[in-house]
Design an enzyme around this catalytic site. Structure first.
Site: not given
Ligand code: AMP
Length: 364
Positions: A7, A57, A146, A207, A349
């Site tokens: 990742n 990923r 996501h 963000r 994940e």
């Protein structure tokens, strides 16, 4: 089968080594200058563990890559073709793939996409109100992100209920550094808060989340701000960090708010209010939900934020049990016993990437 899951982020490389579903080893290389060096550092930690496959990923798969797949030249070209839509993520994901392929040329590499789970969004949820050529020619639409986490949590919740996901209507709040909410019906994502890029939706660590396109035009045209500088502001200097002026980490902001810092207080209020609005929207999109689920760093760990988000939703059938919410138990658990039940489910994940990698390889 031994699967290495990579990742790659803008300044770090996380790695997890699985034997089928069992995690053998994990680590993170921080302050990365390039992915070859980062991978070399990872392999120093991994020693000479054999690796049978690598799962990557990949953040943006665009509208054509919506299933996990072995990375072939065609797949790479497609990922490159949408990289402009995820300039902070896809190039670095591909750099990690190049470094891993150079190091492990003989093993298959599999891409698992963050956008893929949201491929089932209906057109009325993914279009923007723009002239239709923007969609058909420029591929400007909502993709959502996501997805690896939302899919994992949706499957895990069905497993906890000992049910197939078929009839379940879920609202999943992934609240970490990046934040997004999804509405999941029968195991399929039908709406989500992130859009063309991971900037849309909730207020996040750094963000902006939702912002009026008119504000962006105003900053460029009247305030003469440079688009590249704005991209930096919107991605790295906004959200909780920008609003609070304290930090992008919710723990620091909660501490500052508790000590009387007004900006930190506002940041927490705005963060929770935005999540609450999306929960309301997705209750409408789903015509009611069976469960509201919190996951990721803030969602799993902050009883205070969960309580503040759910406060005042009782008329919509959502209420938290304060004792269950504050319990220090770490496992996946129910924290609200209202019409829409409320849960904390830890995301994983990497496990989902390892599962998909194994499945792709066995299928090929
Ligand atoms: P993630 O991106 O899922 O790793 O989440 C990271 C974020 O989770 C951090 O930036 C923190 O803001 C937040 N976090 C982790 N633990 C806590 C906690 N106990 N209380 C509040 N926020 C937390």
């Amino acid at each position: 089968m031994r699967i290495l899951v990579l990742n790659a982020g803008s300044s770090s490389l996380k790695f997890h080594l699985f034997e089928d579903e069992a995690l053998l080893q994990r680590g993170e290389i921080e302050r990365v200058s390039n992915m070859s060096d980062a991978l070399a550092a990872a392999f120093l930690q991994l020693g000479d563990s054999p690796v049978d496959a690598v799962g990557h990923r990949i953040v943006h798969g665009g509208d054509r890559l919506f299933e996990s797949t072995i990375l072939t030249d065609d797949v790479i070209r497609e990922i490159e073709s949408v990289s402009a839509l995820a300039p902070l993520h896809n190039p670095v994901n591909l750099e990690a793939w190049r470094a891993a392929r150079a190091r492990l040329p003989g093993v298959p590499h599999v891409a698992v996409f963050d956008t893929a789970f949201h491929h089932t969004l209906p057109p009325h949820a993914y279009v923007y109100g723009l002239p239709c050529e923007y969609l058909t020619e420029k591929r400007i639409r909502r993709y959502g992100f996501h997805g690896i986490s939302h899919r994992y949590v949706s499957c895990r919740f069905a497993e906890l209920q000992d049910k197939a996901s078929a009839g379940l209507r879920l609202i999943i709040c992934h609240l970490g550094n990046g934040c997004s909410v999804s509405a999941v019906s029968g195991g399929h994502s039908i709406d989500t808060s992130m859009g063309l890029t991971p900037l849309e939706g909730l207020i996040m660590g750094t963000r902006t989340g939702d912002i009026d396109a008119g504000a962006v035009l105003h900053l460029i045209n009247n305030e003469k701000q440079d688009p590249a500088a704005l991209a930096k502001t919107f991605n790295y200097e906004s959200g909780l960090r920008g609003l609070s002026g304290v930090s992008s980490d919710m723990r620091d902001i909660l501490a500052a708010a508790a000590a009387g810092d007004a900006r930190a207080h506002l940041a927490v209020d705005a963060f929770c209010y935005r999540v609450r609005k999306y929960i309301g929207a997705y209750l409408a999109a789903l015509n009611g939900a069976d469960a509201l689920i919190f996951t990721a760093g803030i969602g799993e760990n902050s009883a205070e934020i969960r309580a503040r988000i759910c406060d005042g939703l009782d008329q919509l059938g959502i209420a938290i049990d304060s004792e269950a919410n504050q319990s220090p138990r770490r496992e996946d658990r129910q924290i609200g016993f209202s019409r829409t039940s409320v849960w904390v489910v830890a995301t994983n994940e990497e496990l989902l990437i390892a599962r998909d990698t194994r499945r792709c390889i066995l299928k090929s």
